[in-house]
Design a protein around this motif. Structure first.
Motif, PDB file in Angstrom:
ATOM      1  N   ILE A  69      11.415   2.255  -0.902  1.00 34.08           N
ATOM      2  CA  ILE A  69      10.064   2.153  -0.506  1.00 34.08           C
ATOM      3  C   ILE A  69       9.686   0.811  -0.789  1.00 34.08           C
ATOM      4  O   ILE A  69       8.792   0.305  -0.243  1.00 34.08           O
ATOM      5  CB  ILE A  69       9.364   3.144  -1.383  1.00 34.08           C
ATOM      6  CG1 ILE A  69       9.647   4.580  -0.908  1.00 34.08           C
ATOM      7  CG2 ILE A  69       7.845   2.975  -1.192  1.00 34.08           C
ATOM      8  CD1 ILE A  69       9.158   5.610  -1.818  1.00 34.08           C
ATOM      9  N   GLY A  70      10.038  -0.002  -1.996  1.00 35.46           N
ATOM     10  CA  GLY A  70       9.760  -1.254  -2.255  1.00 35.46           C
ATOM     11  C   GLY A  70       9.964  -2.236  -1.264  1.00 35.46           C
ATOM     12  O   GLY A  70       9.300  -3.356  -1.273  1.00 35.46           O
ATOM     13  N   ALA A  71      10.984  -2.130  -0.424  1.00 33.97           N
ATOM     14  CA  ALA A  71      11.398  -3.023   0.533  1.00 33.97           C
ATOM     15  C   ALA A  71      10.440  -3.142   2.013  1.00 33.97           C
ATOM     16  O   ALA A  71      10.575  -3.842   2.910  1.00 33.97           O
ATOM     17  CB  ALA A  71      12.860  -3.100   0.645  1.00 33.97           C
ATOM     18  N   GLY A  72       9.811  -1.895   2.065  1.00 37.56           N
ATOM     19  CA  GLY A  72       9.042  -1.703   3.269  1.00 37.56           C
ATOM     20  C   GLY A  72       7.645  -2.059   3.187  1.00 37.56           C
ATOM     21  O   GLY A  72       7.354  -3.028   2.440  1.00 37.56           O
ATOM     22  N   PRO A  73       6.960  -1.699   4.084  1.00 35.94           N
ATOM     23  CA  PRO A  73       5.301  -1.705   4.091  1.00 35.94           C
ATOM     24  C   PRO A  73       4.590  -1.516   2.958  1.00 35.94           C
ATOM     25  O   PRO A  73       3.696  -2.259   2.384  1.00 35.94           O
ATOM     26  CB  PRO A  73       4.917  -0.736   5.375  1.00 35.94           C
ATOM     27  CG  PRO A  73       6.087  -0.574   6.183  1.00 35.94           C
ATOM     28  CD  PRO A  73       7.272  -0.408   5.070  1.00 35.94           C
ATOM     29  N   VAL A  74       5.234  -0.566   2.132  1.00 35.77           N
ATOM     30  CA  VAL A  74       4.578  -0.274   0.828  1.00 35.77           C
ATOM     31  C   VAL A  74       4.537  -1.424  -0.136  1.00 35.77           C
ATOM     32  O   VAL A  74       3.625  -2.001  -0.969  1.00 35.77           O
ATOM     33  CB  VAL A  74       5.288   1.043   0.194  1.00 35.77           C
ATOM     34  CG1 VAL A  74       4.611   1.461  -1.310  1.00 35.77           C
ATOM     35  CG2 VAL A  74       4.748   2.181   1.050  1.00 35.77           C
ATOM     36  N   GLY A  75       6.021  -2.027   0.002  1.00 41.00           N
ATOM     37  CA  GLY A  75       6.152  -3.181  -0.966  1.00 41.00           C
ATOM     38  C   GLY A  75       5.145  -4.512  -0.466  1.00 41.00           C
ATOM     39  O   GLY A  75       4.949  -4.972  -1.468  1.00 41.00           O
ATOM     40  N   VAL A  76       4.832  -4.385   0.650  1.00 41.53           N
ATOM     41  CA  VAL A  76       3.989  -5.698   1.077  1.00 41.53           C
ATOM     42  C   VAL A  76       2.455  -5.115   0.626  1.00 41.53           C
ATOM     43  O   VAL A  76       2.081  -6.427  -0.108  1.00 41.53           O
ATOM     44  CB  VAL A  76       3.846  -5.822   2.619  1.00 41.53           C
ATOM     45  CG1 VAL A  76       2.728  -6.706   3.199  1.00 41.53           C
ATOM     46  CG2 VAL A  76       5.156  -6.114   3.002  1.00 41.53           C
ATOM     47  N   VAL A  77       2.182  -4.164   0.522  1.00 44.01           N
ATOM     48  CA  VAL A  77       0.984  -3.748  -0.314  1.00 44.01           C
ATOM     49  C   VAL A  77       0.992  -3.978  -1.742  1.00 44.01           C
ATOM     50  O   VAL A  77      -0.026  -4.469  -1.914  1.00 44.01           O
ATOM     51  CB  VAL A  77       0.565  -2.325   0.148  1.00 44.01           C
ATOM     52  CG1 VAL A  77      -0.820  -1.862  -0.476  1.00 44.01           C
ATOM     53  CG2 VAL A  77       0.130  -2.165   1.586  1.00 44.01           C
ATOM     54  N   LEU A  78       1.917  -3.718  -2.220  1.00 42.12           N
ATOM     55  CA  LEU A  78       2.139  -3.688  -3.581  1.00 42.12           C
ATOM     56  C   LEU A  78       2.064  -5.322  -3.917  1.00 42.12           C
ATOM     57  O   LEU A  78       1.760  -5.735  -5.046  1.00 42.12           O
ATOM     58  CB  LEU A  78       3.242  -3.153  -4.273  1.00 42.12           C
ATOM     59  CG  LEU A  78       3.323  -1.650  -4.135  1.00 42.12           C
ATOM     60  CD1 LEU A  78       4.497  -1.100  -4.412  1.00 42.12           C
ATOM     61  CD2 LEU A  78       2.305  -1.142  -5.231  1.00 42.12           C
ATOM     62  N   ASN A  79       2.626  -6.206  -3.252  1.00 44.51           N
ATOM     63  CA  ASN A  79       2.999  -7.545  -3.577  1.00 44.51           C
ATOM     64  C   ASN A  79       1.398  -8.218  -3.268  1.00 44.51           C
ATOM     65  O   ASN A  79       1.275  -9.194  -3.861  1.00 44.51           O
ATOM     66  CB  ASN A  79       3.982  -8.125  -2.733  1.00 44.51           C
ATOM     67  CG  ASN A  79       5.382  -8.176  -3.179  1.00 44.51           C
ATOM     68  OD1 ASN A  79       5.546  -8.204  -4.159  1.00 44.51           O
ATOM     69  ND2 ASN A  79       6.278  -8.154  -2.159  1.00 44.51           N
ATOM     70  N   VAL A  80       0.670  -7.611  -2.314  1.00 47.28           N
ATOM     71  CA  VAL A  80      -0.781  -8.347  -2.417  1.00 47.28           C
ATOM     72  C   VAL A  80      -1.533  -8.022  -3.146  1.00 47.28           C
ATOM     73  O   VAL A  80      -2.215  -9.017  -3.979  1.00 47.28           O
ATOM     74  CB  VAL A  80      -1.070  -7.791  -0.680  1.00 47.28           C
ATOM     75  CG1 VAL A  80      -2.683  -8.160  -0.786  1.00 47.28           C
ATOM     76  CG2 VAL A  80      -0.487  -8.389   0.349  1.00 47.28           C
ATOM     77  N   ILE A  81      -1.508  -6.770  -3.718  1.00 46.64           N
ATOM     78  CA  ILE A  81      -2.216  -6.359  -5.054  1.00 46.64           C
ATOM     79  C   ILE A  81      -1.780  -7.104  -6.534  1.00 46.64           C
ATOM     80  O   ILE A  81      -2.470  -7.791  -6.926  1.00 46.64           O
ATOM     81  CB  ILE A  81      -2.094  -4.803  -5.235  1.00 46.64           C
ATOM     82  CG1 ILE A  81      -2.747  -4.065  -4.153  1.00 46.64           C
ATOM     83  CG2 ILE A  81      -2.722  -4.512  -6.621  1.00 46.64           C
ATOM     84  CD1 ILE A  81      -2.309  -2.616  -4.271  1.00 46.64           C
ATOM     85  N   TRP A  82      -0.335  -7.361  -6.320  1.00 44.70           N
ATOM     86  CA  TRP A  82       0.272  -8.147  -7.698  1.00 44.70           C
ATOM     87  C   TRP A  82      -0.302  -9.534  -7.391  1.00 44.70           C
ATOM     88  O   TRP A  82      -0.602 -10.189  -8.372  1.00 44.70           O
ATOM     89  CB  TRP A  82       1.688  -8.105  -7.422  1.00 44.70           C
ATOM     90  CG  TRP A  82       2.230  -8.953  -8.341  1.00 44.70           C
ATOM     91  CD1 TRP A  82       2.722 -10.189  -8.088  1.00 44.70           C
ATOM     92  CD2 TRP A  82       2.780  -8.797  -9.863  1.00 44.70           C
ATOM     93  NE1 TRP A  82       3.177 -10.900  -9.126  1.00 44.70           N
ATOM     94  CE2 TRP A  82       3.321  -9.952 -10.319  1.00 44.70           C
ATOM     95  CE3 TRP A  82       2.465  -7.745 -10.498  1.00 44.70           C
ATOM     96  CZ2 TRP A  82       3.535  -9.899 -11.776  1.00 44.70           C
ATOM     97  CZ3 TRP A  82       3.048  -7.660 -11.952  1.00 44.70           C
ATOM     98  CH2 TRP A  82       3.555  -8.686 -12.486  1.00 44.70           C
ATOM     99  N   PHE A  83      -0.104 -10.257  -6.384  1.00 46.63           N
ATOM    100  CA  PHE A  83      -0.839 -11.552  -6.100  1.00 46.63           C
ATOM    101  C   PHE A  83      -2.096 -12.002  -6.390  1.00 46.63           C
ATOM    102  O   PHE A  83      -2.519 -12.700  -7.015  1.00 46.63           O
ATOM    103  CB  PHE A  83      -0.543 -11.855  -4.638  1.00 46.63           C
ATOM    104  CG  PHE A  83      -0.982 -13.257  -4.309  1.00 46.63           C
ATOM    105  CD1 PHE A  83      -0.292 -14.478  -4.412  1.00 46.63           C
ATOM    106  CD2 PHE A  83      -2.199 -13.694  -3.654  1.00 46.63           C
ATOM    107  CE1 PHE A  83      -0.775 -15.718  -4.280  1.00 46.63           C
ATOM    108  CE2 PHE A  83      -2.711 -14.877  -3.539  1.00 46.63           C
ATOM    109  CZ  PHE A  83      -1.796 -15.846  -3.907  1.00 46.63           C
ATOM    110  N   ILE A  84      -2.894 -10.891  -5.918  1.00 46.89           N
ATOM    111  CA  ILE A  84      -4.407 -11.130  -6.581  1.00 46.89           C
ATOM    112  C   ILE A  84      -4.732 -10.870  -7.868  1.00 46.89           C
ATOM    113  O   ILE A  84      -5.405 -11.522  -8.463  1.00 46.89           O
ATOM    114  CB  ILE A  84      -5.125  -9.784  -5.738  1.00 46.89           C
ATOM    115  CG1 ILE A  84      -5.154 -10.369  -4.194  1.00 46.89           C
ATOM    116  CG2 ILE A  84      -6.644  -9.748  -6.218  1.00 46.89           C
ATOM    117  CD1 ILE A  84      -5.701  -8.944  -3.308  1.00 46.89           C
ATOM    118  N   PHE A  85      -3.971  -9.894  -8.623  1.00 44.76           N
ATOM    119  CA  PHE A  85      -4.392  -9.675 -10.050  1.00 44.76           C
ATOM    120  C   PHE A  85      -3.494 -10.306 -11.211  1.00 44.76           C
ATOM    121  O   PHE A  85      -3.933 -10.542 -12.194  1.00 44.76           O
ATOM    122  CB  PHE A  85      -4.356  -7.897 -10.069  1.00 44.76           C
ATOM    123  CG  PHE A  85      -5.368  -7.380  -9.646  1.00 44.76           C
ATOM    124  CD1 PHE A  85      -6.763  -7.561 -10.051  1.00 44.76           C
ATOM    125  CD2 PHE A  85      -5.348  -6.670  -8.542  1.00 44.76           C
ATOM    126  CE1 PHE A  85      -7.874  -6.755  -9.353  1.00 44.76           C
ATOM    127  CE2 PHE A  85      -6.439  -5.931  -7.943  1.00 44.76           C
ATOM    128  CZ  PHE A  85      -7.452  -5.979  -8.424  1.00 44.76           C
TER     129      PHE A  85
END
Length: 133
Positions: A69-85
């Motif tokens: 799951i973390g290597a697909g589109p969900v991972g992209v969303v999690l990385n964007v949230i991580w980057f912001i916070f």
């Protein structure tokens, strides 16, 4: 070459790697305390493990076709949230450390590893660590 990696890893550990790894492990533990932070917990612990012994290892993207799951589109969303916070200022701290390490010639290998950690801190989800060939 293995002796050089060993020496670099020991010097890294003594001069800041242990403190940095502790910070990543502690941050991962704090993330684990909250339900919201669980998706980033293992990424933080993975970075902490890499920070303990970085020479001779490399960070690579996981295969998106592996069903992770973390290597697909969900991972992209999690990385964007991580980057912001969290990601941008953690990466900034590694960039500042790399700048001061690169001032002297002997610190250049350490600066390169801090640059790798800065890149990893920007988007840690969907990455894995492997030994260099």
């Amino acid at each position: 070459m293995d002796l050089i990696r060993l020496i670099l890893n020991v010097l890294w550990l003594i001069f800041g790697g242990l403190i940095s790894a502790f910070g990543w492990f502690f941050g991962g533990a704090l993330l684990a305390l909250t339900i919201v932070g669980l998706p980033w917990t293992f990424a933080a612990w993975r970075i902490g493990a890499y920070t303990l012994w970085p020479f001779g290892r490399e960070v690579v993207w996981r295969d998106p076709d592996a069903g992770d799951i973390g290597a697909g589109p969900v991972g992209v969303v999690l990385n964007v949230i991580w980057f912001i916070f969290a990601g941008w200022y953690i990466a900034l701290s590694h960039l500042i450390a790399a700048f001061f390490e690169a001032i002297i010639i002997i610190g250049i290998p350490f600066a390169i590893k801090d640059l790798e950690l800065a890149k990893l801190a920007l988007a840690p989800v969907g990455r894995t660590i492997r030994d260099k060939p």
